[in-house]
Design an enzyme around this catalytic site. Structure first.
Site, PDB file in Angstrom:
ATOM      1  N   LYS A  53       0.846  -1.206   0.000  1.00  0.00           N
ATOM      2  CA  LYS A  53       0.000   0.000   0.000  1.00  0.00           C
ATOM      3  C   LYS A  53       0.878   1.251   0.000  1.00  0.00           C
ATOM      4  O   LYS A  53       0.640   2.193  -0.748  1.00  0.00           O
ATOM      5  CB  LYS A  53      -0.938  -0.005   1.223  1.00  0.00           C
ATOM      6  CG  LYS A  53      -2.088  -0.999   1.077  1.00  0.00           C
ATOM      7  CD  LYS A  53      -2.886  -1.194   2.352  1.00  0.00           C
ATOM      8  CE  LYS A  53      -3.927  -2.303   2.146  1.00  0.00           C
ATOM      9  NZ  LYS A  53      -4.719  -2.613   3.323  1.00  0.00           N
ATOM     10  N   GLN A  97      -4.603  -1.362   9.524  1.00  0.00           N
ATOM     11  CA  GLN A  97      -4.612  -2.689   8.908  1.00  0.00           C
ATOM     12  C   GLN A  97      -5.262  -3.711   9.848  1.00  0.00           C
ATOM     13  O   GLN A  97      -4.940  -3.785  11.032  1.00  0.00           O
ATOM     14  CB  GLN A  97      -3.164  -3.103   8.559  1.00  0.00           C
ATOM     15  CG  GLN A  97      -3.050  -4.387   7.765  1.00  0.00           C
ATOM     16  CD  GLN A  97      -3.672  -4.329   6.379  1.00  0.00           C
ATOM     17  OE1 GLN A  97      -3.760  -3.277   5.750  1.00  0.00           O
ATOM     18  NE2 GLN A  97      -4.138  -5.461   5.887  1.00  0.00           N
ATOM     19  N   ASP A 120     -10.921   3.236   4.135  1.00  0.00           N
ATOM     20  CA  ASP A 120     -11.362   1.838   4.033  1.00  0.00           C
ATOM     21  C   ASP A 120     -12.883   1.738   3.904  1.00  0.00           C
ATOM     22  O   ASP A 120     -13.406   0.691   3.533  1.00  0.00           O
ATOM     23  CB  ASP A 120     -10.959   1.078   5.310  1.00  0.00           C
ATOM     24  CG  ASP A 120      -9.676   0.284   5.139  1.00  0.00           C
ATOM     25  OD1 ASP A 120      -9.439  -0.215   4.027  1.00  0.00           O
ATOM     26  OD2 ASP A 120      -8.926   0.166   6.119  1.00  0.00           O
TER      27      ASP A 120
HETATM   28  N1  GUN Z   1      -7.292  -6.566   6.070  1.00  0.00           N
HETATM   29  C1  GUN Z   1      -7.698  -7.294   4.991  1.00  0.00           C
HETATM   30  N2  GUN Z   1      -8.256  -6.487   4.069  1.00  0.00           N
HETATM   31  C2  GUN Z   1      -8.206  -5.232   4.569  1.00  0.00           C
HETATM   32  C3  GUN Z   1      -8.621  -3.967   4.067  1.00  0.00           C
HETATM   33  O1  GUN Z   1      -9.172  -3.836   2.974  1.00  0.00           O
HETATM   34  N3  GUN Z   1      -8.372  -2.908   4.891  1.00  0.00           N
HETATM   35  C4  GUN Z   1      -7.784  -3.036   6.111  1.00  0.00           C
HETATM   36  N4  GUN Z   1      -7.609  -1.947   6.840  1.00  0.00           N
HETATM   37  N5  GUN Z   1      -7.406  -4.196   6.599  1.00  0.00           N
HETATM   38  C5  GUN Z   1      -7.604  -5.283   5.826  1.00  0.00           C
END
Ligand code: GUN
Length: 288
Positions: A53, A97, A120
């Site tokens: 990311k 995350q 998100d």
């Molecule tokens: N863990 C797995 N997928 C995601 C996501 O799309 N965003 C976040 N913050 N954590 C995740």
């Protein structure tokens, strides 16, 4: 011939467009969109996701800030960090995350994030907006799936869609987006009776269950479109391999279009995070 929906290619188009928007944003506001990525603990998969990311953000010109907290961090430490990021006008997006270490309350953390910075789309306010069809920040993985689907079906109206899995991150928002696109939507999950017969009536199947190669050819109506959200590490013939929730070799000959794993949904999620960050930044700067 089955169409392979190429997530690498489509995500690059999203990223390129977002990079252009970043240039315009910087010219207009004199700063770059800022994204804070918070990782608690050392989960290896999460570390890879966060690294990707941050790398992608830098490529598109988004200023990324990485916060790595030890696995035993307290709820208070995490909440304090979120409050600091909420108050910082140079931070337009905040991503924590998931999953968090077991002792931390995920709901409380998601609720603490300023909804305007919730790239998100997990804050209850954004979840509610999506349910009402008024969303601005939509969860990245379902948004990526929709962009891929629209490549093969410019009009989804009237299609029968089945979403396998009911998670807050993928299954539920995916169903909401398909409904908004005028599909007839069914969600099936671990307690559903006879998943196979329900799936086999669908024009579109989105698999987000987290079980390696669970979806077989007998689940799929000939000519259906299959989107595979799963990323599962398995061992086969003594080698580590990434597979989806769909048995690709079995299903591919039956489907009219299908996403591969890897190179399908995965890169779309990150591309949509970039898109959301620029969207959030624009919303905030226009309000100043
Ligand atoms: N863990 C797995 N997928 C995601 C996501 O799309 N965003 C976040 N913050 N954590 C995740």
């Amino acid at each position: 011939m089955t169409v392979l929906i190429n997530g690498k290619l489509i995500s690059q188009q999203v990223v390129d467009k977002t990079a252009e928007e970043v240039v315009t944003f910087v010219e207009r506001f004199g700063i770059a969109p800022g994204l804070a990525v918070v990782l608690v603990g050392e989960d290896p998969a999460s570390q890879v996701y966060v690294r990707n990311k941050v790398k992608r953000a830098e490529e598109v010109g988004i200023r990324s800030l990485e916060y790595k907290l030890p696995a035993d961090s307290s709820q208070e430490t995490l909440n304090d960090l979120i409050q600091t990021l909420n108050a910082d006008p140079s931070v337009h997006g905040i991503l924590v995350q998931l999953p968090l270490p077991k002792h931390l309350n995920e709901e409380e953390v998601l609720l603490a994030i300023d909804p305007a910075k919730d790239v998100d789309g997990f804050h209850p306010l954004n979840v509610g907006a999506l349910a009402c069809g008024e969303a601005s920040l939509v969860p990245c993985t379902p948004m990526g799936c929709m962009i891929m689907l629209e490549h093969v079906h410019p009009d989804l109206s009237g299609k029968q869609a089945v979403v396998i899995g009911r998670s807050n991150i993928v299954g539920k928002p995916m169903a909401a987006l398909l409904l908004q696109a005028n599909c007839t939507v069914t969600i099936v999950h671990s307690r559903t009776k006879d998943i196979e017969s329900i799936c086999s009536q669908a024009d579109i199947v989105v698999a987000a269950i987290g079980r390696p190669e669970m979806v077989k050819a007998s689940w799929i109506k000939p000519g259906a479109t299959v989107i595979d959200v799963g990323i599962n590490a398995i061992e086969r013939d003594g080698k580590r391999k990434l597979v989806g929730d769909v048995d690709f070799a079995d299903v591919e000959p039956v489907a009219s279009a299908i996403t591969p794993v890897p190179g399908g949904v995965g890169p779309m999620t990150i591309a949509c995070l970039m898109k959301n960050t620029v969207q959030a930044a624009l919303n905030q700067e226009l309000k100043r």
